[in-house]
Enzyme design. Sequence first.
Site, PDB file in Angstrom:
ATOM      1  N   CYS A 207      55.033  53.639  40.474  1.00 32.09           N
ATOM      2  CA  CYS A 207      54.129  53.212  41.544  1.00 32.09           C
ATOM      3  C   CYS A 207      53.269  52.042  41.092  1.00 32.09           C
ATOM      4  CB  CYS A 207      53.255  54.397  41.946  1.00 32.09           C
ATOM      5  SG  CYS A 207      52.005  54.011  43.182  1.00 32.09           S
ATOM      6  N   CYS A 495      29.021  23.455  19.456  1.00 33.11           N
ATOM      7  CA  CYS A 495      29.700  24.413  20.330  1.00 33.11           C
ATOM      8  C   CYS A 495      30.875  23.675  20.979  1.00 33.11           C
ATOM      9  CB  CYS A 495      28.716  24.923  21.380  1.00 33.11           C
ATOM     10  SG  CYS A 495      29.371  26.179  22.481  1.00 33.11           S
TER      11      CYS A 495
END
EC number: 1.8.4.11
Length: 522
Positions: A207, A495
Amino acid sequence: MKHRTFFSLCAKFGCLLALGACSPKIVDAGAATVPHTLSTLKTADNRPASVYLKKDKPTLIKFWASWCPLCLSELGQTEKWAQDAKFSSANLITVASPGFLHEKKDGDFQKWYAGLNYPKLPVVTDNGGTIAQSLNISVYPSWALIGKDGDVQRIVKGSINEAQALALIRDPNADLGSLKHSFYKPDTQKKDSKIMNTRTIYLAGGCFWGLEAYFQRIDGVVDAVSGYANGNTKNPSYEDVSYRHTGHAETVKVTYDADKLSLDDILQYFFRVVDPTSLNKQGNDTGTQYRSGVYYTDPAEKAVIAAALKREQQKYQLPLVVENEPLKNFYDAEEYHQDYLIKNPNGYCHIDIRKADEPLPGKTKTAPQGKGFDAATYKKPSDAELKRTLTEEQYQVTQNSATEYAFSHEYDHLFKPGIYVDVVSGEPLFSSADKYDSGCGWPSFTRPIDAKSVTEHDDFSYNMRRTEVRSHAADSHLGHVFPDGPRDKGGLRYCINGASLKFIPLEQMDAAGYGALKSKVK
């Protein structure tokens, strides 16, 4: 419509269907309380959210975050939609979730948003992300359509354009795929682009309601769609597959971030929740449509699947009956099947979806493909060459200053010895010796290998003052530098988007032409 009503009644009263009668596994019922939860919240300017929620209209919700550049670039557009008469048939609001998915804390978010200028944009703040969690929202931006009666009708992950938003309001089952949009630059790009470095595999395991919900919970899975695969007819309906012997298997199309998950990872998750020795049966569901299979679109994946099956066979005495075949066809299931267990929190499922939260033993990664470069000059290739050699994400980040999702790139948690070079030109930029875990979700360094290899530029976008970092030779957008790094190493935090970089392991530096820089690594 009759078929949908039948399923709705079964979900409501707990019927056991002759086809698809699954063992009960109750999932989070929070989705059913979304309208009530919304009505109790307030907006970023401290108004009751209920002001924007008229009961005789459906509600279209946009989920976004302050750290999501795409979300920020769309705030003005969404504000215009909220005031546009074309959207008057629905409540259009946005939801930010302080403290959830790396969003700022509530007070910090309120202070930050107060500095923006979107006075007519309804921004509801859901501290802790109760609503987002109940709807399995794991990427930004995402959208949810709530019907007049409070039922969850549709969830869409990623950016949508105006035509798609209006189509969604008119018809929750609308085919949004036919309306093209661009993920990074919806105002300038002319073709679809992928959210991340994504790959797709098709999994049949009984299912599809439960299998879809299970994979949606796995970190690194971008989307899971229920459908019908490898049958003998075109565009089958659920009734066709169930009663007319079309040969299709209920299948889930799993799209995953290949920088976070490998195909082998996906298969390990898959085998956790299926019985690979059960022929045409999973749980209480019986029939050829419930057979187990892995269907691939890349022939190279056949061997990976075969190896996983061989490893899995060692756990069983009975032979495995999982198909390992190329995908012949796949058709999306009807919209009422999509996100079924979110729309029907008490619906039945044959698997325990909580297993998605259990980490894999010995998790593997799929390494990004390498790109060529001119080691002598570090020249920037032509735009046509870049579009040919870079992934869509790499191109958008380096050339259009887009930003990848936080915690989405494998370089964020890569600490092997080596150097990081510009993915565009090959120019050496950063060393693993200067890399550290900042917790911000992007690869972080205390300094570049050579200060001259990067350039810095003021960036005043989104009510922030930041310093953008670009590569010197190719002028590639890399990220930003902040003054909050380790004090004993200079106090800076570079960063950087992982998509802007290519990692050269120490043992490969000589062969790659970077041998002279090995002293920067050791």
